[in-house]
Design a protein around this motif. Structure first.
Motif, short mmCIF file in Angstrom:
data_model
loop_
_atom_site.label_atom_id
_atom_site.label_comp_id
_atom_site.label_asym_id
_atom_site.label_seq_id
_atom_site.Cartn_x
_atom_site.Cartn_y
_atom_site.Cartn_z
N LYS A 28 38.30 34.63 37.50
CA LYS A 28 38.29 35.33 36.23
C LYS A 28 38.45 36.83 36.48
CE LYS A 28 35.65 34.86 31.98
NZ LYS A 28 34.35 34.53 31.41
N VAL A 29 39.14 37.50 35.60
CA VAL A 29 39.26 38.95 35.67
C VAL A 29 38.50 39.54 34.48
CG1 VAL A 29 40.86 40.90 35.64
CG2 VAL A 29 41.53 38.79 36.79
N LEU A 30 37.55 40.41 34.79
CA LEU A 30 36.74 41.03 33.73
C LEU A 30 37.24 42.45 33.52
CD1 LEU A 30 33.43 39.82 35.36
CD2 LEU A 30 34.44 38.81 33.33
N HIS A 31 38.23 42.57 32.64
CA HIS A 31 38.90 43.86 32.47
C HIS A 31 37.95 44.97 32.06
CE1 HIS A 31 42.53 41.34 32.37
NE2 HIS A 31 43.07 42.39 32.93
N LYS A 32 37.04 44.67 31.17
CA LYS A 32 36.16 45.71 30.65
C LYS A 32 35.25 46.28 31.72
CE LYS A 32 36.14 44.36 25.87
NZ LYS A 32 35.49 43.47 24.90
N LYS A 33 34.93 45.46 32.70
CA LYS A 33 34.00 45.90 33.73
C LYS A 33 34.68 46.23 35.04
CE LYS A 33 30.11 43.30 31.89
NZ LYS A 33 29.33 42.07 31.99
N ASP A 34 35.99 46.18 35.08
CA ASP A 34 36.74 46.42 36.32
C ASP A 34 36.31 45.48 37.44
OD1 ASP A 34 38.12 48.44 35.11
OD2 ASP A 34 36.91 50.04 35.96
N ARG A 35 35.98 44.28 37.07
CA ARG A 35 35.49 43.35 38.08
C ARG A 35 36.24 42.04 38.07
NH1 ARG A 35 30.41 44.88 40.27
NH2 ARG A 35 29.97 46.93 39.45
N VAL A 36 36.17 41.36 39.19
CA VAL A 36 36.78 40.03 39.28
C VAL A 36 35.75 39.05 39.82
CG1 VAL A 36 39.18 40.78 39.56
CG2 VAL A 36 37.74 40.58 41.58
N LEU A 37 35.90 37.83 39.38
CA LEU A 37 35.05 36.76 39.87
C LEU A 37 35.88 35.96 40.87
CD1 LEU A 37 32.18 36.08 38.89
CD2 LEU A 37 33.17 34.38 37.40
N VAL A 38 35.38 35.87 42.10
CA VAL A 38 36.15 35.20 43.15
C VAL A 38 35.39 33.96 43.62
CG1 VAL A 38 37.30 35.48 45.37
CG2 VAL A 38 37.04 37.44 43.86
N GLU A 39 36.11 32.87 43.72
CA GLU A 39 35.50 31.60 44.09
C GLU A 39 34.80 31.70 45.44
OE1 GLU A 39 37.18 27.16 43.41
OE2 GLU A 39 38.38 28.42 44.70
N LYS A 40 33.54 31.28 45.50
CA LYS A 40 32.74 31.20 46.72
C LYS A 40 32.48 32.57 47.37
CE LYS A 40 32.62 26.53 47.32
NZ LYS A 40 33.50 26.03 46.39
N VAL A 41 32.62 33.63 46.62
CA VAL A 41 32.39 34.97 47.16
C VAL A 41 31.31 35.66 46.33
CG1 VAL A 41 33.43 37.25 47.52
CG2 VAL A 41 34.68 35.21 48.18
N ASN A 42 30.46 36.43 47.02
CA ASN A 42 29.37 37.15 46.35
C ASN A 42 28.44 36.19 45.61
OD1 ASN A 42 28.11 39.61 46.07
ND2 ASN A 42 29.14 40.11 44.16
N ILE A 43 28.02 35.18 46.34
CA ILE A 43 27.18 34.14 45.75
C ILE A 43 25.75 34.65 45.58
CG2 ILE A 43 26.16 31.85 46.16
CD1 ILE A 43 29.03 31.48 45.68
#
Ligand code: ZN
Length: 120
Positions: A28-43
Motif C-alpha cells: 500500500k502507498v500512503l500518499h498523505k503520510k509519505d509512507r509505504v507499507l511493505v510486505e514482511k518489513v517493519n513488523i
C-alpha cells in the motif's frame, strides 16, 4: 496528489532503519503520510488477550508498519539493483492517434519498468 515513484506491487529494498537490506513487495502507498507499507518489513508484534465474544484467540499478531518512502528504493527487476527511478515519455500510436505515455525507467540499466499495480 503527490506523485510517488513507488507504486503498489513494486518490489522495493529498504535502505535505512531497522530492516535495512530487506526486500519486499509494496502492499500500500500512503500518499498523505509519505509512507509505504511493505510486505514482511517493519513488523510490529502485538500481544492480544483472547476475546471469547468474537471468538478471537489470544496471542501474537504480526503487522507491517508503514515505512517512510525515503527509506526504500525500488528494486529493478531487470538488473536486480535498488535503483532510482526516472521518467520518460513514449510515443505510441493507438487507433490512428499518437499518444504520449509516461513510463518509469531504471537509472542504472536504463530499462523501462512496468508501471506497478495490476490493471483493473
Ligand atoms: Zn535496472
Amino acid at each position: 496528489m503527490k506523485q510517488f515513484r513507488i507504486h503498489t506491487d513494486d518490489v522495493v529494498q529498504v535502505v535505512a532503519g531497522r530492516d535495512k537490506g530487506k526486500v519486499g513487495r509494496v502492499l500500500k502507498v500512503l500518499h498523505k503520510k509519505d509512507r509505504v507499507l511493505v510486505e514482511k518489513v517493519n513488523i510490529a508484534v502485538r500481544h492480544i488477550k483472547p476475546n471469547p465474544q468474537i471468538q478471537q484467540p489470544g496471542g501474537r499478531i504480526e503487522k507491517e508498519m508503514p515505512l517512510h518512502v525515503s527509506n526504500v528504493m525500488l528494486r529493478c527487476p531487470v538488473c536486480n539493483n535498488p535503483t532510482r527511478v526516472g521518467y520518460r515519455y513514449l510515443e505510441e500510436t493507438k487507433d490512428g492517434k499518437s499518444e504520449r505515455r509516461r513510463v518509469r525507467f531504471c537509472k542504472k540499466c536504463n530499462e523501462i519498468l512496468a508501471q506497478g499495480g495490476k490493471k483493473k
